[in-house]
Design an enzyme around this catalytic site. Structure first.
Site, PDB file in Angstrom:
ATOM      1  N   ASN A   9      66.909  47.842 -25.968  1.00  0.00           N
ATOM      2  CA  ASN A   9      67.695  46.624 -26.149  1.00  0.00           C
ATOM      3  C   ASN A   9      66.501  45.312 -25.693  1.00  0.00           C
ATOM      4  O   ASN A   9      66.797  45.331 -24.377  1.00  0.00           O
ATOM      5  CB  ASN A   9      69.005  46.888 -25.468  1.00  0.00           C
ATOM      6  CG  ASN A   9      69.801  45.665 -25.635  1.00  0.00           C
ATOM      7  OD1 ASN A   9      69.508  44.636 -26.252  1.00  0.00           O
ATOM      8  ND2 ASN A   9      70.876  45.769 -24.941  1.00  0.00           N
ATOM      9  N   TRP A  10      66.229  44.625 -26.447  1.00  0.00           N
ATOM     10  CA  TRP A  10      65.402  43.527 -25.630  1.00  0.00           C
ATOM     11  C   TRP A  10      66.038  42.418 -25.573  1.00  0.00           C
ATOM     12  O   TRP A  10      65.488  41.374 -24.793  1.00  0.00           O
ATOM     13  CB  TRP A  10      64.385  43.133 -27.141  1.00  0.00           C
ATOM     14  CG  TRP A  10      63.200  43.999 -27.457  1.00  0.00           C
ATOM     15  CD1 TRP A  10      63.285  45.439 -27.001  1.00  0.00           C
ATOM     16  CD2 TRP A  10      62.193  43.824 -28.154  1.00  0.00           C
ATOM     17  NE1 TRP A  10      61.862  45.967 -27.572  1.00  0.00           N
ATOM     18  CE2 TRP A  10      61.562  45.149 -28.129  1.00  0.00           C
ATOM     19  CE3 TRP A  10      61.764  42.563 -28.845  1.00  0.00           C
ATOM     20  CZ2 TRP A  10      60.289  45.033 -29.296  1.00  0.00           C
ATOM     21  CZ3 TRP A  10      60.913  42.780 -29.761  1.00  0.00           C
ATOM     22  CH2 TRP A  10      59.897  43.855 -29.772  1.00  0.00           C
ATOM     23  N   LYS A  11      67.468  42.572 -25.755  1.00  0.00           N
ATOM     24  CA  LYS A  11      68.137  41.085 -25.401  1.00  0.00           C
ATOM     25  C   LYS A  11      67.653  39.796 -25.728  1.00  0.00           C
ATOM     26  O   LYS A  11      67.029  39.871 -26.696  1.00  0.00           O
ATOM     27  CB  LYS A  11      68.527  41.195 -23.869  1.00  0.00           C
ATOM     28  CG  LYS A  11      69.063  42.613 -23.488  1.00  0.00           C
ATOM     29  CD  LYS A  11      69.703  42.795 -21.936  1.00  0.00           C
ATOM     30  CE  LYS A  11      70.110  44.177 -21.788  1.00  0.00           C
ATOM     31  NZ  LYS A  11      70.786  44.251 -20.599  1.00  0.00           N
ATOM     32  N   HIS A  95      78.390  45.642 -26.326  1.00  0.00           N
ATOM     33  CA  HIS A  95      77.687  45.839 -25.007  1.00  0.00           C
ATOM     34  C   HIS A  95      78.480  45.053 -23.913  1.00  0.00           C
ATOM     35  O   HIS A  95      79.220  44.086 -24.191  1.00  0.00           O
ATOM     36  CB  HIS A  95      76.411  45.083 -25.255  1.00  0.00           C
ATOM     37  CG  HIS A  95      75.374  45.289 -24.329  1.00  0.00           C
ATOM     38  ND1 HIS A  95      75.461  44.517 -22.866  1.00  0.00           N
ATOM     39  CD2 HIS A  95      74.229  46.153 -23.895  1.00  0.00           C
ATOM     40  CE1 HIS A  95      74.715  44.969 -22.250  1.00  0.00           C
ATOM     41  NE2 HIS A  95      73.841  45.873 -22.779  1.00  0.00           N
ATOM     42  N   GLU A  97      77.486  43.055 -21.869  1.00  0.00           N
ATOM     43  CA  GLU A  97      77.325  41.396 -21.766  1.00  0.00           C
ATOM     44  C   GLU A  97      77.939  40.415 -22.873  1.00  0.00           C
ATOM     45  O   GLU A  97      78.594  39.520 -22.497  1.00  0.00           O
ATOM     46  CB  GLU A  97      75.551  41.216 -22.122  1.00  0.00           C
ATOM     47  CG  GLU A  97      75.131  41.630 -20.644  1.00  0.00           C
ATOM     48  CD  GLU A  97      73.713  42.068 -20.847  1.00  0.00           C
ATOM     49  OE1 GLU A  97      73.161  41.831 -21.921  1.00  0.00           O
ATOM     50  OE2 GLU A  97      73.083  42.717 -19.895  1.00  0.00           O
ATOM     51  N   GLU A 167      77.195  52.974 -20.441  1.00  0.00           N
ATOM     52  CA  GLU A 167      76.599  52.018 -19.697  1.00  0.00           C
ATOM     53  C   GLU A 167      77.291  51.529 -18.611  1.00  0.00           C
ATOM     54  O   GLU A 167      77.893  50.557 -18.674  1.00  0.00           O
ATOM     55  CB  GLU A 167      76.099  50.878 -20.552  1.00  0.00           C
ATOM     56  CG  GLU A 167      75.196  51.218 -21.554  1.00  0.00           C
ATOM     57  CD  GLU A 167      74.079  50.028 -22.090  1.00  0.00           C
ATOM     58  OE1 GLU A 167      72.895  50.377 -21.998  1.00  0.00           O
ATOM     59  OE2 GLU A 167      74.585  49.066 -22.239  1.00  0.00           O
ATOM     60  N   GLY A 173      70.671  46.336 -15.576  1.00  0.00           N
ATOM     61  CA  GLY A 173      69.766  45.387 -15.041  1.00  0.00           C
ATOM     62  C   GLY A 173      69.857  45.032 -13.669  1.00  0.00           C
ATOM     63  O   GLY A 173      69.117  44.108 -13.028  1.00  0.00           O
ATOM     64  N   SER A 213      69.419  50.414 -16.075  1.00  0.00           N
ATOM     65  CA  SER A 213      68.242  50.602 -15.418  1.00  0.00           C
ATOM     66  C   SER A 213      67.523  52.082 -15.609  1.00  0.00           C
ATOM     67  O   SER A 213      66.874  52.642 -14.652  1.00  0.00           O
ATOM     68  CB  SER A 213      68.590  50.756 -13.708  1.00  0.00           C
ATOM     69  OG  SER A 213      68.993  49.275 -13.565  1.00  0.00           O
ATOM     70  N   GLY A 234      66.992  48.563 -21.352  1.00  0.00           N
ATOM     71  CA  GLY A 234      66.804  47.226 -21.526  1.00  0.00           C
ATOM     72  C   GLY A 234      65.554  46.661 -20.973  1.00  0.00           C
ATOM     73  O   GLY A 234      64.524  46.758 -21.662  1.00  0.00           O
ATOM     74  N   GLY A 235      65.417  46.672 -19.677  1.00  0.00           N
ATOM     75  CA  GLY A 235      64.209  45.783 -19.227  1.00  0.00           C
ATOM     76  C   GLY A 235      62.966  46.606 -19.505  1.00  0.00           C
ATOM     77  O   GLY A 235      62.039  46.044 -19.879  1.00  0.00           O
TER      78      GLY A 235
END
Ligand code: PGA
Length: 251
Positions: A9-11, A95, A97, A167, A173, A213, A234-235
């Protein structure tokens, strides 16, 4: 059949040249991906069609969100049917967010799941508790409510077309990953809860990913948990080498 899946997930990150470079760097590693692992990336929507051209078929494309509507006067929105017409196969739905910053309720998430299924897009349904819910021992209630309100209207034929991503919000994150025990405990709970509401064969055919994470150092242990079928990353998906290590960890 439960499938092993690793999704990145590049966001809202990367310029277009950077996105292309990252996709090409990932594609260069494709021969090292285990053949039984489905690999997906979810770049910003703007880059989906350009990356479709640039990626090998072994890396599938996911959107990060879509509208619950199919078409019409919804300025700024993108529908699941549009995603399907450019070869996108998956869409992250609900998600945390989106829930936190854009007011997505379980009701909206449910409508988005339905929109995806109407157009042959596989929804990656996100669920998970906040830190205070975990502290007050409400995590199972939160997740079961999310499942019941957003997913369990589906038929036994439809449900296995959905991928579930657990999640925990406190792990997203933050660098604080759920322990293997915490992840396995919740994944087993989700699978049992699906079995209770459907049948064992449905529960045993749904993939449940862990997100929060995940990195190149902890992925192998997390993915080795019996009820963890891969990850939503993600990251660490923003670095081709790290994401490749994570894909390889999904044995
Ligand atoms: P993270 O994000 O890996 O950066 O924690 C995961 C996600 O939000 O899907």
């Amino acid at each position: 059949m439960r499938k092993k899946i690793v999704a990145g997930n590049w966001k809202m990150n990367k310029s277009w040249p950077e996105a292309l470079e990252l996709a090409q760097a990932l594609a260069a590693h494709k021969d090292s991906f285990p053949s039984h692992v489905s690999v997906l990336i979810a770049p910003p929507a703007l880059y989906l069609s350009g990356l479709k051209e640039a990626l090998p078929s072994s890396i599938a494309l996911s959107a990060q969100n879509c509208s619950q509507h199919d078409s019409g006067a919804y300025t700024g929105e993108i529908s699941a049917s549009m995603l399907a017409t450019i070869g996108v196969t998956h869409c992250i739905i609900g998600h945390s967010e989106r829930r936190q910053y854009y007011g997505e309720t379980n009701e909206i998430v449910r409508e988005k799941i339905d929109a995806c299924l109407r157009h042959g897009i596989t929804p990656i349904f996100c669920c998970g508790e906040s830190l205070s819910e975990r502290k007050f021992n409400k995590h199972f209630i939160t997740v079961s409510n999310q499942l019941q309100q957003a997913l369990f209207h589906l038929s036994a034929e439809q449900l296995p077309q959905v991928v579930i991503a657990y999640e925990p919000v406190w792990a997203i994150g933050t660098g604080v990953t759920a322990t293997n025990e915490q992840a396995e405990e919740m994944h087993a709970f989700i699978r049992d809860f699906v079995a209770e509401n459907y049948v064992d064969t449905v529960a045993n055919s749904i993939s449940i990913l862990y997100g929060g994470s995940v990195n190149a150092a902890n992925a192998a242990e997390l993915f080795a948990c019996p009820n963890v079928d891969g990850g939503l990353v993600g990251g660490a998906s923003l670095k081709a080498a790290d994401f490749t290590t994570i894909i390889q960890a999904a044995q």
